[in-house]
Structure formats: C-alpha cells, structure tokens
Design a protein around this motif. Structure first.
Motif, PDB file in Angstrom:
ATOM      1  N   ARG A  12      46.208 -89.320  15.171  1.00 49.80           N
ATOM      2  CA  ARG A  12      47.461 -88.570  15.288  1.00 49.80           C
ATOM      3  C   ARG A  12      47.221 -87.198  15.896  1.00 49.80           C
ATOM      4  N   VAL A  13      46.118 -86.554  15.521  1.00 53.73           N
ATOM      5  CA  VAL A  13      45.775 -85.259  16.123  1.00 53.73           C
ATOM      6  C   VAL A  13      45.514 -85.454  17.617  1.00 53.73           C
ATOM      7  N   GLN A  14      44.769 -86.492  17.978  1.00 53.95           N
ATOM      8  CA  GLN A  14      44.496 -86.749  19.390  1.00 53.95           C
ATOM      9  C   GLN A  14      45.783 -87.052  20.160  1.00 53.95           C
ATOM     10  N   ASP A  15      46.670 -87.828  19.562  1.00 55.37           N
ATOM     11  CA  ASP A  15      47.950 -88.131  20.208  1.00 55.37           C
ATOM     12  C   ASP A  15      48.784 -86.869  20.395  1.00 55.37           C
ATOM     13  N   PRO A  55      36.901 -79.440  15.484  1.00 55.23           N
ATOM     14  CA  PRO A  55      35.467 -79.363  15.816  1.00 55.23           C
ATOM     15  C   PRO A  55      34.838 -80.738  16.061  1.00 55.23           C
ATOM     16  N   ARG A  56      35.276 -81.748  15.309  1.00 60.42           N
ATOM     17  CA  ARG A  56      34.755 -83.099  15.522  1.00 60.42           C
ATOM     18  C   ARG A  56      35.216 -83.661  16.858  1.00 60.42           C
ATOM     19  N   ILE A  57      36.479 -83.408  17.181  1.00 58.36           N
ATOM     20  CA  ILE A  57      37.017 -83.876  18.458  1.00 58.36           C
ATOM     21  C   ILE A  57      36.303 -83.152  19.604  1.00 58.36           C
ATOM     22  N   LEU A  67      40.756 -86.701  27.503  1.00 57.69           N
ATOM     23  CA  LEU A  67      40.988 -85.332  27.054  1.00 57.69           C
ATOM     24  C   LEU A  67      39.670 -84.649  26.708  1.00 57.69           C
ATOM     25  N   ILE A  68      39.617 -83.366  27.019  1.00 55.47           N
ATOM     26  CA  ILE A  68      38.477 -82.530  26.644  1.00 55.47           C
ATOM     27  C   ILE A  68      39.030 -81.388  25.804  1.00 55.47           C
ATOM     28  N   VAL A  69      38.454 -81.188  24.639  1.00 57.96           N
ATOM     29  CA  VAL A  69      38.871 -80.116  23.740  1.00 57.96           C
ATOM     30  C   VAL A  69      37.692 -79.161  23.587  1.00 57.96           C
ATOM     31  N   GLU A  70      37.968 -77.877  23.794  1.00 56.35           N
ATOM     32  CA  GLU A  70      36.932 -76.851  23.668  1.00 56.35           C
ATOM     33  C   GLU A  70      37.491 -75.653  22.921  1.00 56.35           C
ATOM     34  N   ARG A  71      36.619 -74.987  22.205  1.00 54.28           N
ATOM     35  CA  ARG A  71      37.002 -73.746  21.531  1.00 54.28           C
ATOM     36  C   ARG A  71      36.972 -72.629  22.584  1.00 54.28           C
ATOM     37  N   LEU A  81      41.320 -70.153  18.861  1.00 53.39           N
ATOM     38  CA  LEU A  81      42.091 -70.563  20.018  1.00 53.39           C
ATOM     39  C   LEU A  81      41.311 -71.686  20.695  1.00 53.39           C
ATOM     40  N   TRP A  82      42.011 -72.712  21.091  1.00 57.57           N
ATOM     41  CA  TRP A  82      41.397 -73.896  21.679  1.00 57.57           C
ATOM     42  C   TRP A  82      41.989 -74.144  23.058  1.00 57.57           C
ATOM     43  N   ILE A  83      41.297 -74.961  23.851  1.00 55.15           N
ATOM     44  CA  ILE A  83      41.780 -75.380  25.165  1.00 55.15           C
ATOM     45  C   ILE A  83      41.703 -76.900  25.196  1.00 55.15           C
ATOM     46  N   VAL A  84      42.781 -77.525  25.668  1.00 58.98           N
ATOM     47  CA  VAL A  84      42.750 -78.967  25.911  1.00 58.98           C
ATOM     48  C   VAL A  84      42.991 -79.152  27.406  1.00 58.98           C
TER      49      VAL A  84
END
Length: 89
Positions: A12-15, A55-57, A67-71, A81-84
């Motif tokens: 759900r978080v990824q979606d 953090p796991r994603i 998708l790429i997730v970075e802090r 703050l994060w970046i997708v």
C-alpha cells in the motif's frame, strides 16, 4: 502483525508512492515528499507506519515497478524529506 499484513501495508505504501508521482500536475519525473504526504493519498496508513517502511523501500530501490525512493540529505529540513522518481527518468 503477521508477515502477510506487513507485506500488504508495504504494498500500500508503494502504491501510494506511485500515485503520488503520477498525480504530479507538472508531469515531473520526481517528487519530494514527507511520510505524512502519503497519508493524504491513503488515509488508512499513518505517517509513522509509512516512515517505518521508507528505509526498507529505499534499500530495495529500484523496485520492480521502476520506482526509486531516496532520502533527501542535501539540507537540514526538519522531518525526513524523501524523493521518489522513476528508473531511467
């Protein structure tokens, strides 16, 4: 919490991350966000829950969805703050 519940919440978080990126009105290939922003997309998630999965994603990025997730670490900006972004964007 069972492993199935954990995987379901993580999905759900990824979606919600994919929806956040797709909802960008300027059609940007990236989005800055905080965990609380994800709650605006899926109100059944909490900011704390989202924050625990990010953090796991991030560690498993890029995801199978591309998708790429970075802090975001370039500045001190209070809450994390994060970046997708999309892979190859």
């Amino acid at each position: 919490m069972t492993a199935t519940e954990s995987n379901s919440r993580r999905q759900r978080v990824q979606d919600a991350l994919a929806a956040l990126l797709s909802a960008d009105e300027h059609d940007n290939s990236y989005r800055y966000f905080r965990a609380a922003d994800i709650v605006d997309i899926d109100s059944e998630l909490s900011a704390a829950m989202v924050g625990s999965y990010l953090p796991r994603i991030e560690a498993e990025s890029p995801l199978s969805s591309g998708l790429i997730v970075e802090r975001y670490t370039e500045r001190r900006c209070g809450a994390s703050l994060w970046i997708v972004t999309r892979e190859n964007a």
